[in-house]
Scaffold this motif. Sequence first.
Motif, PDB file in Angstrom:
ATOM      1  N   ASP A 314      29.296 -19.480   8.528  1.00 44.00           N
ATOM      2  CA  ASP A 314      29.613 -20.278   7.344  1.00 44.00           C
ATOM      3  C   ASP A 314      30.767 -21.215   7.674  1.00 44.00           C
ATOM      4  O   ASP A 314      31.882 -20.761   7.941  1.00 44.00           O
ATOM      5  CB  ASP A 314      30.002 -19.344   6.186  1.00 44.00           C
ATOM      6  N   ASP A 375      25.030 -11.549   4.609  1.00 40.93           N
ATOM      7  CA  ASP A 375      24.564 -12.074   3.329  1.00 40.93           C
ATOM      8  C   ASP A 375      24.389 -13.587   3.394  1.00 40.93           C
ATOM      9  O   ASP A 375      23.419 -14.140   2.855  1.00 40.93           O
ATOM     10  CB  ASP A 375      25.560 -11.715   2.220  1.00 40.93           C
ATOM     11  N   TYR A 376      25.309 -14.266   4.063  1.00 39.08           N
ATOM     12  CA  TYR A 376      25.231 -15.717   4.188  1.00 39.08           C
ATOM     13  C   TYR A 376      24.029 -16.128   5.040  1.00 39.08           C
ATOM     14  O   TYR A 376      23.290 -17.053   4.681  1.00 39.08           O
ATOM     15  CB  TYR A 376      26.526 -16.261   4.799  1.00 39.08           C
ATOM     16  N   ARG A 378      21.237 -14.512   5.501  1.00 37.07           N
ATOM     17  CA  ARG A 378      20.026 -14.297   4.712  1.00 37.07           C
ATOM     18  C   ARG A 378      19.836 -15.397   3.673  1.00 37.07           C
ATOM     19  O   ARG A 378      18.718 -15.869   3.437  1.00 37.07           O
ATOM     20  CB  ARG A 378      20.078 -12.937   4.017  1.00 37.07           C
ATOM     21  N   LYS A 379      20.918 -15.815   3.057  1.00 34.59           N
ATOM     22  CA  LYS A 379      20.841 -16.875   2.053  1.00 34.59           C
ATOM     23  C   LYS A 379      20.309 -18.160   2.666  1.00 34.59           C
ATOM     24  O   LYS A 379      19.434 -18.826   2.101  1.00 34.59           O
ATOM     25  CB  LYS A 379      22.224 -17.109   1.443  1.00 34.59           C
ATOM     26  N   ASP A 382      16.574 -17.618   3.884  1.00 39.39           N
ATOM     27  CA  ASP A 382      15.676 -17.534   2.718  1.00 39.39           C
ATOM     28  C   ASP A 382      15.338 -18.924   2.197  1.00 39.39           C
ATOM     29  O   ASP A 382      14.212 -19.187   1.771  1.00 39.39           O
ATOM     30  CB  ASP A 382      16.329 -16.723   1.596  1.00 39.39           C
ATOM     31  N   ALA A 383      16.305 -19.807   2.234  1.00 40.78           N
ATOM     32  CA  ALA A 383      16.116 -21.146   1.677  1.00 40.78           C
ATOM     33  C   ALA A 383      15.386 -22.094   2.618  1.00 40.78           C
ATOM     34  O   ALA A 383      14.890 -23.139   2.185  1.00 40.78           O
ATOM     35  CB  ALA A 383      17.470 -21.741   1.294  1.00 40.78           C
TER      36      ALA A 383
END
Length: 386
Positions: A314, A375-376, A378-379, A382-383
């Motif tokens: 990130d 988590d980042y 995956r975010k 996913d997008a």
Amino acid sequence: MLTRPRAPRIFASLILLATILTSNPLNAQQPGERWSTAKANLWQEQTPWLVGANFTPAYAINQLEMFQADTFDLAAIDRELAWAEDLGFTSIRVYLHHLLWEQDADGFLERLDQFLATADEHHIGVMLVLFDSVWDPNPQLGKQRAPQQGLHNSGWVQSPGAKDLKDRSRHALLESYVKGVVGKFKNDPRVQVWDVWNEPDNLNGNSYGENNLNQEPQEKLALVLELLPQAFEWAREAGATQPLTAGVWLSDRKADPKRLNEIEKVQLEQSDVISFHCYGGLKSLQTWINHLRPLDRPLICTEYMARPNGSEFDPILGYFADQNIGAYNWGFVAGKSNTIYPWDSWQKPYADEPPVWFHDIFRADGTPYRQAEVDYIRKVTDANTK
């Protein structure tokens, strides 16, 4: 850890490959030619976003230990690739070695096929690296040494090593290896890209310091400059239908077209798709991209993510997604590679785990080093990978 269901990748890949090979007029090129920019950009349009990691299983200190018959551990690979699938990764970058071919070509190809099948079961494709000029220039088959405490990549080995690089009588082996491996998987949709040579102009001075001249051939760059275009030629003669690349990496130049050395010129002139390494922050990354975009070919960053250097998931991974640039961070599971330790561990080995991990995402048991990073990731995936 549960994995998210996805449609089998192999069938979609087969359809894509058939389209590219048979129905596309942009493929009206002679075998053995570098791809046109039109063909390369069409490939990118028809290929899912390549996002993943440089993958060496935790049990292996190097390429040899990963694939030699007495240490190859498909169950461990399967376990770790399930974690990669859960992150939404679509690809992994994996190093091979010419001595594996010399040792047992048929057995090596069989194990490589098993590896590709396991990756495909997790809906993950593979970029295969054929040669590598980084770390130990004296590779040896057989039992590999144990990791040295606190030392980054203490057992990684070059291919070809110093002896085989200098001995031209051994170059026929290198040709046989490239043509044999590429020829076996030239039409295989599980292989997404061939990375012909990793950091070919790396002299490893930071690793061996004053002893470097005793480790590396003084004429290494000249020898590599002679072999690098041949390696591309061998892969093309073997009939590779996947794109070829070799990534530029020298951070002081960042592929500035006015400052390219002769090896970098070969890399960029021979690559079907353009790859590069960036272990700096966002500003450094943007400079790389500004220098490479004018080449009008797909871009793939085959190495990034070094936390203390300001290269973190990130925002770097999100930026790659926004720019449609393939992205492979260095390291996946902390293990024998010791890549949680920084490069400067060659000057000052660490007695304990560093306060901030340099590379890698998971501990050996699958626990994330930083849950927020997972988590980042995956975010972002996913997008961008649906």
